[in-house]
Design an enzyme around this catalytic site. Structure first.
Site, mmCIF file in Angstrom:
data_model
loop_
_atom_site.group_PDB
_atom_site.id
_atom_site.type_symbol
_atom_site.label_atom_id
_atom_site.label_comp_id
_atom_site.label_asym_id
_atom_site.label_seq_id
_atom_site.Cartn_x
_atom_site.Cartn_y
_atom_site.Cartn_z
ATOM 1 N N PRO A 238 0.776 -1.162 -0.014
ATOM 2 C CA PRO A 238 0.094 -0.203 -0.250
ATOM 3 C C PRO A 238 0.887 1.291 0.079
ATOM 4 O O PRO A 238 2.069 1.151 0.812
ATOM 5 C CB PRO A 238 -0.618 -0.083 1.210
ATOM 6 C CG PRO A 238 -0.651 -1.404 1.598
ATOM 7 C CD PRO A 238 0.452 -2.077 1.138
ATOM 8 N N LYS A 242 0.839 2.863 -6.685
ATOM 9 C CA LYS A 242 0.165 2.215 -7.852
ATOM 10 C C LYS A 242 -0.871 2.928 -8.605
ATOM 11 O O LYS A 242 -0.770 2.865 -9.808
ATOM 12 C CB LYS A 242 -0.560 1.042 -7.227
ATOM 13 C CG LYS A 242 0.570 -0.186 -6.745
ATOM 14 C CD LYS A 242 -0.143 -1.312 -6.313
ATOM 15 C CE LYS A 242 -1.031 -1.120 -4.877
ATOM 16 N NZ LYS A 242 -0.337 -0.537 -3.769
ATOM 17 N N GLU A 459 11.959 0.747 28.529
ATOM 18 C CA GLU A 459 12.522 1.348 27.310
ATOM 19 C C GLU A 459 13.826 1.540 27.307
ATOM 20 O O GLU A 459 14.840 1.210 26.492
ATOM 21 C CB GLU A 459 11.939 2.558 26.771
ATOM 22 C CG GLU A 459 10.472 2.906 26.689
ATOM 23 C CD GLU A 459 9.892 1.845 25.518
ATOM 24 O OE1 GLU A 459 10.604 1.696 24.582
ATOM 25 O OE2 GLU A 459 8.979 1.508 25.442
HETATM 26 P P1 ADP Z 1 -1.215 2.990 -3.861
HETATM 27 O O1 ADP Z 1 -2.201 3.105 -4.911
HETATM 28 O O2 ADP Z 1 -0.007 2.235 -4.303
HETATM 29 O O3 ADP Z 1 -1.559 2.636 -2.425
HETATM 30 P P2 ADP Z 1 -1.011 5.758 -4.406
HETATM 31 O O4 ADP Z 1 -0.730 6.018 -5.845
HETATM 32 O O5 ADP Z 1 -2.486 6.120 -3.983
HETATM 33 O O6 ADP Z 1 -0.652 4.492 -3.535
HETATM 34 O O7 ADP Z 1 0.038 6.821 -3.473
HETATM 35 C C1 ADP Z 1 -0.693 7.633 -2.630
HETATM 36 C C2 ADP Z 1 0.197 9.011 -2.538
HETATM 37 O O8 ADP Z 1 1.482 8.713 -2.313
HETATM 38 C C3 ADP Z 1 0.196 9.490 -4.045
HETATM 39 O O9 ADP Z 1 -0.720 10.140 -4.345
HETATM 40 C C4 ADP Z 1 1.543 10.379 -3.871
HETATM 41 O O10 ADP Z 1 1.208 11.562 -3.633
HETATM 42 C C5 ADP Z 1 2.615 9.662 -3.120
HETATM 43 N N1 ADP Z 1 3.404 8.600 -3.700
HETATM 44 C C6 ADP Z 1 3.442 7.319 -3.493
HETATM 45 N N2 ADP Z 1 4.400 6.779 -4.108
HETATM 46 C C7 ADP Z 1 4.850 7.826 -4.771
HETATM 47 C C8 ADP Z 1 6.070 8.012 -5.701
HETATM 48 N N3 ADP Z 1 6.883 6.908 -6.355
HETATM 49 N N4 ADP Z 1 6.401 9.148 -6.282
HETATM 50 C C9 ADP Z 1 5.764 10.339 -5.673
HETATM 51 N N5 ADP Z 1 4.662 10.316 -4.953
HETATM 52 C C10 ADP Z 1 4.388 8.922 -4.373
HETATM 53 ZN ZN ZN Z 2 8.912 -2.630 24.669
#
Ligand code: ADP
Ligand code: ZN
Ligand code: MG
Length: 651
Positions: A238, A242, A459
């Site tokens: 996640p 993607k 800790e």
């Molecule tokens: P996924 O669909 O893999 O869960 P997202 O594409 O929704 O992830 O990513 C969420 C946000 O995180 C994007 O809108 C962007 O702002 C940031 N992000 C994630 N990966 C990148 C990347 N490789 N470069 C720049 N921004 C990214």
């Molecule tokens: Zn601990």
């Protein structure tokens, strides 16, 4: 102890905030709401027009004065009238003096008969010229038939109106079936995303370049008889970008982008998901070249046939419809289906067959330089103080996904704004790292004096063990301020990113995880519920060592469990194909590893008791120790802090 790999951040927040216009489609592919209203309005207008015409005809157009039939009869008897024109029931009388008046008679009785009844004699009547005209055909029929036709028109219109509604939605009355797809049109500059906006993931971009090339110039490929993949599936943890990357492909190629999320297919009514798929594909074909993006396809694309709770017909139908649509593509349709998932292991094999989603693109978590690049991308619109060094932030955030980094940048800006500063400083970002990793500080969570002491020793125990054992990662920060669900935490981060972990590292990690437990036991002669998460972590590591990585000399190099287990009743269960005897041996090995790690942790803690006290006392005073101050305490206690070169990581 805080393990950076153990966090589960929700990642999709920011895409939701963005504006994406919604299009709603129906069988015809036109915008149905608009068309519906236009039809409705034009029908109403038509009816009004007919009504006006009708009344105009029946009321009569003339401005001539109206007289009653009896008056007319009197005038005839008086010999004042030269001519009468009969049109249906309408009478027009021309007087000798040039005046024209109108009257009416009953339509189905002859005029002469009526007049006779009013006392006009035959001679008197003969003096008047009678002109009997047929009513004009159209007007006559309109007048006669409109009382029947109008309601009929109404009924027909209504039936047609309803049937339109039903048709598009695959027998779902009204609007259930409309695809909820969002579209980003290629001309929409504001929402356009290109490869420049996606940092890292170089292999994935490379792979997708081919798709971009095809969408830009399909003829080149079709002419040479090349088959372009119909489906591309993006796999990755996640927040690895993607969704972003799929949009970037459309942006690079300059084609329309239709996206829908797997969970949006699945709704209360059976059959809706499938009809949505149909709508979506129809729309995309109209807009071709285009990309159809099914986000989180695991919501519909799970292995069929073992659904819990009596199976999930809806999901199966939706999945089938996707497969049918993909099979039905002609290669020249220039529609490419992309999908994304973070659970490739649960996908139905039918999806991954050749001719469907046969291209697989894997997105990895960003490494240090990728992280810096991502930070730079999201830094574009933010005013920075001079001290900001994104390289340091990138070093401190192993295991962060792109989405985590995005939210880190955002949290930093929020912190600066809350403190009424116009520039974001390095310290804002440093604080945000922990916030993203562990959730916000819970300053309101007040510990009693005793609890505070226990947490401090706990800790300190983690931190001491991590600092003494050679293969554990160095400590960056210790805190006894509650954060998220953790009562306190010790943050130890690897010096460099690594892909391989050695057995020695695992063993030291387990010992470190148990350091808190041991410290509580040694200092207070009692233990609390505090270490429960530590125990889970250490047991899980030990178990993986035995069953996955062949790190137990007794069991030998055998993999007893798959990476992710198999799916049963919609949940992952470990993939176990061994006997009870082996199972007992595994348990014994796990216990042995834990026991040995516990002994090593105890050795460290009893051997450095004054140092443990020093760390714990300082923690009680200041609650949070940064790396530098902590290392000063270590040096005072006779321990050399770990530096970069001390640990050799392979790979
Ligand atoms: P996924 O669909 O893999 O869960 P997202 O594409 O929704 O992830 O990513 C969420 C946000 O995180 C994007 O809108 C962007 O702002 C940031 N992000 C994630 N990966 C990148 C990347 N490789 N470069 C720049 N921004 C990214
Ligand atoms: Zn601990
Ligand atoms: Mg996503």
């Amino acid at each position: 102890m805080a393990n950076p790999n153990n966090k589960n951040q929700s990642t999709d927040r920011r895409t939701k905030g963005k504006k994406q216009f919604k299009i709603v489609i129906q069988g015809g592919g036109k915008n149905p709401r608009g068309a519906m209203w236009r039809n409705f309005l034009s029908t109403i207008l038509l009816i009004l027009a007919v009504l006006i015409l009708y009344s105009a005809i029946t009321e009569g157009r003339s401005k001539n004065p109206q007289i009653s039939i009896s008056e007319l009869a009197q005038n005839i008897s008086a010999g004042e009238i030269s001519k009468i024109t009969v049109e249906g029931s309408k009478l027009t009388a021309d007087y000798s003096d040039g005046v024209v008046k109108e009257s009416k008679k009953e339509s189905d009785i002859a005029l002469s008969e009526t007049l006779v009844n009013y006392g006009v004699t035959a001679e008197e009547l003969r003096a008047v010229e009678l002109d009997i005209k047929e009513q004009s055909g159209f007007v006559f029929w309109l007048v006669t038939l409109s009382p029947i036709i109008l309601p009929l028109l109404f009924i027909i219109f209504f039936l047609w109106f309803l049937s339109r509604q039903v048709k598009g939605a695959g027998m779902q009355a009204f609007t259930f079936g409309q695809s909820k797809a969002r579209m980003i049109s290629p001309t929409d500059k504001k929402q356009r995303v290109t490869f420049k906006d996606v940092a890292g993931v170089k292999e994935a971009k490379q792979e997708l370049l081919e798709i971009v090339d095809f969408l830009r110039n399909p003829k080149k490929f079709l002419d040479i008889g090349a088959q372009i993949p119909k489906g591309v599936i993006l796999m990755g943890a996640p927040g690895t970008g993607k969704t972003l990357l799929a949009r970037a492909v459309a942006g690079e190629a300059g084609v329309a982008f239709f996206s829908i999320s797997g969970s949006e297919f699945v709704e209360m009514f059976v059959g809706v998901g499938a009809s949505r798929v149909r709508d979506l594909f129809q729309l995309a074909k109209k807009a071709a070249p285009a990309i159809v993006f099914v986000d989180e396809i695991d919501a519909v694309g799970r292995v069929r046939g073992i659904g819990a709770g009596g199976g999930n017909d809806e999901r199966e139908q939706t999945l089938n419809q996707i497969l049918v649509e993909m099979d039905g593509f002609e290669p020249n349709e220039k529609v490419i289906v992309m999908a994304a998932t973070n659970r490739p292991d649960v996908l139905d094999p039918a999806l991954l067959r050749p001719g469907r989603f046969d291209r697989r693109v894997i997105l990895d978590l960003p490494d240090r330089s990728d992280r810096e690049e991502i930070l730079n991308i999201h830094a574009r619109k933010k005013p920075f103080a001079e001290d900001v060094d994104l390289k340091v932030i990138a070093e401190r955030t192993p295991g962060f996904s792109g989405a985590d980094l995005y939210s880190l940048m955002n949290e930093g800006a929020i912190l600066a704004a809350r403190e009424n500063r116009t520039k974001v400083s390095q310290y804002d970002f440093i604080r945000s790292i922990e916030k993203v990793m562990l959730g916000p500080e819970r300053k309101s969570h007040i510990l009693s004096k005793k609890e505070k002491e226990i947490t401090a020793y706990h800790e300190a125990g983690h931190a001491l063990v991590a600092s003494v054992l050679p293969y554990a990662d160095p400590v960056h920060k210790i805190s006894i301020v509650a954060r998220g669900r953790a009562g306190g935490y010790t943050l130890n981060l690897p010096i460099e990113d690594r892909r391989l972990q050695s057995k020695n590292e695992f063993l030291d990690d387990i010992a470190m995880a148990l350091g808190g437990y041991v410290a509580e036991r040694e200092v207070f002669g009692d233990t609390t519920t505090g270490p429960s998460n530590d125990l889970q972590v250490s047991t899980a590591i030990a178990r993986d060592m035995v069953t996955k990585y062949g790190m137990s000399p007794k069991m030998g190099p055998v993999a007893l469990e798959g990476q992710d287990g198999k799916m049963l009743f919609g949940r992952g269960v470990p993939d176990r194909d061994y006997s009870e005897r082996v199972s007992a041996e595994i348990d014994a090995e796990v216990s042995r590893i834990i026991k040995e790690a516990l002994d090593r942790a105890a050795e460290v803690i009893t051997g450095h008791r004054p140092l443990l006290d020093a760390i714990a006392q300082r923690l009680i005073e200041v609650e949070t120790l940064e790396r530098e101050e902590f290392e000063n305490i270590l040096i005072a206690g006779g321990i050399t802090p770990k530096k970069k070169k001390d640990i050799e990581h392979q790979g």
